[in-house]
Design a protein around this motif. Structure first.
Motif, short mmCIF file in Angstrom:
data_model
loop_
_atom_site.label_atom_id
_atom_site.label_comp_id
_atom_site.label_asym_id
_atom_site.label_seq_id
_atom_site.Cartn_x
_atom_site.Cartn_y
_atom_site.Cartn_z
N LYS A 180 7.30 21.88 1.02
CA LYS A 180 8.24 23.14 1.33
C LYS A 180 7.57 23.86 2.60
N TRP A 181 6.32 24.00 2.66
CA TRP A 181 5.61 24.47 3.90
C TRP A 181 6.18 23.74 5.25
N SER A 182 5.89 22.28 5.27
CA SER A 182 6.01 21.43 6.24
C SER A 182 7.33 21.39 6.83
N ARG A 183 8.46 21.62 5.60
CA ARG A 183 9.84 21.46 6.10
C ARG A 183 10.22 22.70 6.95
N LYS A 184 9.43 23.80 6.76
CA LYS A 184 9.76 24.99 7.34
C LYS A 184 9.31 25.10 8.85
N LEU A 185 8.05 24.53 8.89
CA LEU A 185 7.20 24.08 10.16
C LEU A 185 8.29 23.20 10.84
N THR A 186 8.72 22.22 10.45
CA THR A 186 9.71 21.06 10.96
C THR A 186 10.97 21.88 11.52
N LEU A 187 11.33 22.61 10.48
CA LEU A 187 12.53 23.43 10.85
C LEU A 187 12.45 24.32 12.13
N GLU A 191 13.96 24.26 15.78
CA GLU A 191 14.62 25.59 16.47
C GLU A 191 14.17 25.67 17.67
N ILE A 192 12.79 25.49 18.06
CA ILE A 192 12.29 25.64 19.22
C ILE A 192 12.61 24.69 20.30
N THR A 193 13.01 23.34 19.85
CA THR A 193 13.31 22.69 20.84
C THR A 193 14.99 22.72 21.23
N GLU A 202 17.13 32.05 18.36
CA GLU A 202 15.65 32.59 17.86
C GLU A 202 15.14 31.77 16.72
N LEU A 203 14.03 31.95 16.42
CA LEU A 203 13.46 31.19 15.15
C LEU A 203 13.91 31.96 13.69
N THR A 204 14.03 31.10 12.81
CA THR A 204 14.28 31.74 11.53
C THR A 204 12.86 32.29 10.98
N VAL A 205 13.03 33.60 10.61
CA VAL A 205 11.88 34.36 9.91
C VAL A 205 11.95 34.22 8.62
N VAL A 210 3.05 34.09 4.68
CA VAL A 210 3.02 35.15 5.70
C VAL A 210 2.54 34.39 7.01
N GLU A 211 1.83 33.38 6.86
CA GLU A 211 1.16 32.90 8.25
C GLU A 211 2.46 32.35 9.00
N ILE A 212 3.45 31.63 8.56
CA ILE A 212 4.51 31.07 9.36
C ILE A 212 5.40 32.34 9.66
N GLN A 213 5.75 32.99 8.64
CA GLN A 213 6.33 34.44 9.03
C GLN A 213 5.84 34.99 10.33
N SER A 214 4.44 35.30 10.42
CA SER A 214 3.96 35.97 11.37
C SER A 214 4.01 35.26 12.78
N VAL A 215 4.06 33.91 12.73
CA VAL A 215 4.13 32.91 13.90
C VAL A 215 5.51 33.08 14.44
N ALA A 216 6.71 33.10 13.45
CA ALA A 216 8.06 33.37 13.88
C ALA A 216 8.29 34.66 14.50
N VAL A 217 7.79 35.68 13.87
CA VAL A 217 7.90 36.96 14.27
C VAL A 217 7.42 37.11 15.85
N SER A 218 6.27 36.74 15.91
CA SER A 218 5.50 36.72 17.33
C SER A 218 6.21 35.72 18.23
N PHE A 219 6.67 34.72 17.99
CA PHE A 219 7.28 33.73 18.82
C PHE A 219 8.73 34.43 19.38
N ASN A 220 9.40 35.16 18.43
CA ASN A 220 10.67 35.54 18.73
C ASN A 220 10.34 36.83 19.71
N GLN A 221 9.32 37.62 19.40
CA GLN A 221 9.00 38.79 20.13
C GLN A 221 8.53 38.32 21.55
N LEU A 222 7.86 37.21 21.65
CA LEU A 222 7.48 36.49 22.68
C LEU A 222 8.81 36.02 23.69
#
Length: 451
Positions: A180-187, A191-193, A202-205, A210-222
């Motif tokens: 389930k987490w891997s599918r979120k990373l694949t998604l 989305e990045i592609t 932008e990325l789906t949050v 929490v780690e994947i959520q933080s990466v998505a939030v940081s990427f969207n801010q970047l």
């Protein structure tokens, strides 16, 4: 599954994490199995030792009430459990329980366990043998331990099967959960592609983990910051092109005018040359300001400075060239760590900006003082003021409020941008407020060093 897909699958986070989990869980289960074996053997050893001690107690009590061994020796052991008893008297007489001679003969040829005193493996089975002296007679008891060994083997097999099932079920569950987490990373990767190819979105949050959520939030801010930077750069290029094109076109026009009409009308040459000189100086000033902004990117040597004295000198110089009256109040000494030219440029640009937009008979107030844990530079003018919706944009490069683009007001829109860039390097903040009754108030707050 093809070899390429199989190889790719083996390198996925889902497979890697599942394998690591399975290995760790297997190691933990193996450890607990070993501990179970050790504890089970210890428990069974104590149990059969207690049984043997009970036999000795019964023999000691029974022997006190009788005078011989021949009629009582078989009563102390159970033939069904294949236990054996042997009594050797000082005169050499030996009494052995029924079928006991075979047991003791087998034990004599059996293998002794070093770590478990009294345990012997023989052809007759596993026995626990112990000897004691009762009323001068040497009494040896051999307790059959086959039942205990079989019980231990049974418990070990059951424990091993349960542990194996736990590893298999745990691996499947972790494979499903990590999937389930891997599918979120694949998604996220998809989305990045898509963002890279389309430039939008932008990325789906996700809510978890929490780690994947933080990466998505940081990427969207970047991504947001990058888009804003690109937009500013595009605006910079457009504004710079406009600022450069206007004086260049004017200079080129006057050069062509001189080429066409200077022989017939020589009187136009002085005015055209004066205009060319004015516009070339404007280009020179613009180039110098751009160079100043570029130099701010280079790390320079800092020193402890009396900033109050530097600002006083800038105010005195500006008072000579500006038609406005400059009133300044400087608290000295106020020592700060930094580069001398940085503070000079901040004060100079703020004063020039105030003079540029103030009437000739106006007054400019400058205040440099300490307020708590901050040092403040305040420049207040009585000029045309700045609309509220423009106060943030005036620090953008080449941005000028519409009415300030008049040819009567010189400038390129670089000065305040340079002030903001230098202030950011000192972690200073700049506020712009309306002056009473008219004009603007620029305040730069420098944090004092804790050293």
């Amino acid at each position: 599954m093809s070899n390429n897909k199989k190889t790719l699958w083996r390198h996925t986070a889902q497979f890697q994490l599942t394998r690591q989990f399975s290995l760790l869980l297997g190691a933990v289960m193996l450890f607990f199995n070993v501990m179970f074996i050790v504890l089970s053997i210890g428990f069974l050893y104590e149990r059969i030792e207690d049984q043997t001690d009970n036999v000795f107690e019964a023999i000691e009590k029974g022997h006190a009430a009788t005078s011989g061994w021949s009629s009582l020796i078989d009563a102390y052991v159970s033939a069904d459990e294949e236990n054996a008893l042997r009594v050797q008297q000082p005169d050499g007489t030996v009494y052995v329980s029924q079928e006991g001679q075979e047991v003791f003969s087998a034990l004599a040829a059996g293998k002794i366990t070093p770590l478990l005193e009294g345990v012997v493996f023989s052809e007759e089975g596993v026995y626990f043998s112990k000897s004691e002296s009762i009323n001068g007679d040497q009494v040896t008891v051999a307790m059959n331990a086959e039942a205990s060994v079989e019980l231990a083997y049974g418990l070990l097999w059951i424990s091993s099967l349960l542990n194996l099932a736990a590893v298999v079920i745990g691996s499947l569950l972790i494979y499903w959960r990590v999937g389930k987490w891997s599918r979120k990373l694949t998604l996220m990767a998809s989305e990045i592609t898509a963002i890279e190819s389309g430039g939008q979105g932008e990325l789906t949050v996700v809510d978890e983990p929490v780690e994947i959520q933080s990466v998505a939030v940081s990427f969207n801010q970047l991504l947001k910051d990058q888009r804003e930077t690109i937009a500013r750069e595009k605006q910079f290029i457009a504004d710079a092109s406009h600022e450069l094109r206007t004086p260049l076109a004017a200079i080129r026009g006057h050069v062509q005018l001189i080429q066409r009409r200077s022989e017939a009308h020589p009187e136009i040459i002085p005015s055209s040359l004066a205009f060319i000189d004015k516009e070339s100086k404007r280009l020179e000033g613009l180039s110098n300001q751009l160079l100043d902004m570029d130099r701010q990117q280079v790390k320079r040597q800092t020193a402890t400075l009396n900033v109050g004295q530097l600002i006083r000198e800038i105010c005195e110089k500006q008072a000579i060239v500006s038609p406005q009256t400059i009133d300044y109040t400087i608290d000295e000494p106020l020592l700060m760590q930094g580069v001398k030219t940085d503070f000079q440029q901040i004060a100079q640009n703020l004063l020039e900006n105030a003079a540029k937009y103030s009437p000739d008979d106006g007054m400019i107030h400058v205040r440099f003082c300490q307020q708590g844990s901050q040092v403040c530079l305040i420049v207040a003018d009585q000029g045309i003021g700045i609309p509220d919706d423009k106060k943030e944009r005036i620090f953008d490069r080449f941005y000028r409020v519409e009415y300030s683009r008049s040819s009567e007001i010189a400038g390129s829109g670089i000065g305040l941008a340079l002030v903001k860039q230098i202030a950011d390097q000192y972690h200073a903040t700049i506020t712009v407020a309306d002056n009473q009754v008219q004009g603007s108030v620029f305040t730069v707050f420098f944090p004092l060093s804790k050293e």
